[in-house]
Design an enzyme around this catalytic site. Sequence first.
Site, PDB file in Angstrom:
ATOM      1  N   ASN A 110       0.832  -1.205   0.000  1.00 45.44           N
ATOM      2  CA  ASN A 110       0.000   0.000   0.000  1.00 45.44           C
ATOM      3  C   ASN A 110       0.865   1.253   0.000  1.00 45.44           C
ATOM      4  OD1 ASN A 110      -2.615   1.516   0.480  1.00 45.44           O
ATOM      5  ND2 ASN A 110      -1.436   2.117   2.292  1.00 45.44           N
ATOM      6  N   HIS A 111       2.010   1.143   0.709  1.00 50.11           N
ATOM      7  CA  HIS A 111       2.871   2.316   0.867  1.00 50.11           C
ATOM      8  C   HIS A 111       4.328   1.891   0.914  1.00 50.11           C
ATOM      9  CE1 HIS A 111       1.363   0.765   4.751  1.00 50.11           C
ATOM     10  NE2 HIS A 111       2.645   0.805   5.086  1.00 50.11           N
ATOM     11  N   ASP A 209      -0.145  -6.618   3.620  1.00 51.59           N
ATOM     12  CA  ASP A 209      -0.358  -5.593   4.632  1.00 51.59           C
ATOM     13  C   ASP A 209      -1.314  -4.516   4.120  1.00 51.59           C
ATOM     14  OD1 ASP A 209       0.813  -4.217   7.176  1.00 51.59           O
ATOM     15  OD2 ASP A 209       1.059  -2.702   5.620  1.00 51.59           O
ATOM     16  N   GLU A 216      -7.915   4.852  -4.235  1.00 53.39           N
ATOM     17  CA  GLU A 216      -8.704   5.944  -3.644  1.00 53.39           C
ATOM     18  C   GLU A 216      -9.709   6.454  -4.685  1.00 53.39           C
ATOM     19  OE1 GLU A 216      -5.271   6.210  -4.173  1.00 53.39           O
ATOM     20  OE2 GLU A 216      -4.886   5.197  -2.268  1.00 53.39           O
ATOM     21  N   GLU A 251      -4.466  -8.745   5.217  1.00 46.19           N
ATOM     22  CA  GLU A 251      -4.655  -7.961   6.434  1.00 46.19           C
ATOM     23  C   GLU A 251      -5.717  -6.916   6.135  1.00 46.19           C
ATOM     24  OE1 GLU A 251      -2.949  -4.869   9.691  1.00 46.19           O
ATOM     25  OE2 GLU A 251      -2.469  -4.658   7.590  1.00 46.19           O
ATOM     26  N   HIS A 316       1.708  -7.993  16.791  1.00 44.34           N
ATOM     27  CA  HIS A 316       2.717  -6.945  17.025  1.00 44.34           C
ATOM     28  C   HIS A 316       2.092  -5.561  17.127  1.00 44.34           C
ATOM     29  CE1 HIS A 316       1.722  -6.903  12.842  1.00 44.34           C
ATOM     30  NE2 HIS A 316       2.381  -5.782  12.660  1.00 44.34           N
ATOM     31  N   ASP A 317       0.811  -5.441  16.810  1.00 45.77           N
ATOM     32  CA  ASP A 317       0.132  -4.134  16.856  1.00 45.77           C
ATOM     33  C   ASP A 317      -0.668  -4.009  18.146  1.00 45.77           C
ATOM     34  OD1 ASP A 317       1.031  -3.119  14.394  1.00 45.77           O
ATOM     35  OD2 ASP A 317      -0.494  -4.281  13.312  1.00 45.77           O
TER      36      ASP A 317
END
Length: 550
Positions: A110-111, A209, A216, A251, A316-317
């Site tokens: 995504n990034h 992820d 968008e 995710e 982990h979050d």
Amino acid sequence: MTQSGEIQDDPFWYKDVIIYQLHVKTFYDSNGDGYGDFAGLIEKLDYIEELGVTCIWILPFYPSPLRDDGYDIADYVNINPLYGSMQDAKNFIKEAHRRGIRVITELVINHTSDQHAWFQRARHAPAGSPERDFYVWSDTAEKFEDARIIFIDTEASNWTFDSVAKQYYWHRFFAHQPDLNFDNPAVTEAVLEAMRYWLDIGVDGFRLDAIPYLIERDGTNCENLPETHAILKQLRTALDADYKNKLFLAEANQWPADVIQYFGDGDECHMAYHFPLMPRIFMAVHQQTRLPIVEIMRQTPAIPESCQWAIFLRNHDELTLEMVTDEERDYMYSAYAENPIMRCNVGIRRRLAPLLENSRPRIELVNGLLFSFPGTPIVYYGDEIGMGDNVYLGDRNGVRTPMQWSSDRNGGFSKAQFAQLYSPPLMDAVSGYQVVNVEGQLMDKSSLLRWMRRIIRLRKQYKVFGRGTLEFIEPANRKILAYVRQYESQTVLCVANLSWSPQSAELELSRWAGKTPIEMFGMEAFHEIDETPYVVTFAPYGFYWFLIEK
Ligand code: GLC
């Protein structure tokens, strides 16, 4: 029974594995520089194998400024030198495979980091050029206004002005993580190249992820858009074209009805996390009622035959509370994060054991649910020994402290100077490495670690847990959660007491009249089922798995 010691040629392997989630950095430091590394991870593969898990999911290990623990990737096709060399990573995959353990890595598409060469090139290139077009730019910050902000603790907008490009760039997460522009086919091509690179090295699959945010569109919340699903189908087609027995794990922190779209018609992701189930397990235990769990599973639509849920207790979050109602969120905060420092974004930054007040019966209970509910279970490193957290470390770092191997210096994690460690290990009187560590738990036959090994071994003996159907049985006593798992000739009845007090329940089991349930941990026969309600009594937080023999 699932064989270990070799990788089976099975397209549905992901339905039977047990996944162990870890960060290379946190696991074992072989060269004393304060960071865990691939060579250290290889040294600890015996430990992982003996735990019984059959798949390792490793968090991002690529070159990165590490401002989002590596989810800010600066180069998709290299290794962060802190963790070793490319050869070390390849050796790790080979060594894991030799033990019959698969390896899943992260495809964070995504990034990227703002330090990625693609972004540096984009900001210096003229507006409208193919290079600039790798990311999402705008002259104003007034576009896509219906998209929520995810990292509410740190970000005020999804747009940040770049002084070099003289335009705003779009980011769903931290401002240093610009979103790639998937309206540009060159981006998809570049991402596919990275994907193939790792598949050729031998990884067995990818966690995708932040996958709902690829595309968008104005007037939408910019999540789960049909165009995003089209990109996913394209990635899956490319995966299937040249590789076999590989996996995509989505995710998508969304409600079940939205998540199931990520399975497509079996032509998008093989697996997806069941995010709404997780907080409801904690709610059910705190409220001493099965209702939250039963309700969310009722709302969970059937998924394609080839697909599978990924289920987990912690990761982990922060323990995300995005997929609960406002009242449920308030309840969760008051029950599990009374001190505001324990809260982070929309969630709770604590580990499993401290969340459950280090209560062994409660830890066993929730693991009993994890290992018997439909889906593939994921164990977060350290939770198998009941590691604690340090909520004062900021962001989500409190649940990412070094693995606690022994009571030696730095918990046996590293021989570096204390100050050199990537993070201080836990040293408190309750969860510090002097008290909670692998070495001690191996010496102690009744330790949590030993118990985890046993339940994992048991679970692996029966395919029904990974593949079977789910049906609830609803005794009048709502503190009891009861469900039947069924696959081919295997039938397992799971019953659990969600309460702190002893309970009894009457279960309607007459369809099995004449059969004798066998309790699976001890393989002891219980009393025979007949036409009358079947009475089971429970210790506080007690649970049983019964095999109902043919
Ligand atoms: C995912 C990761 C999280 C990361 C975020 C942004 O949600 O699990 O750790 O911060 O993506 O990359």
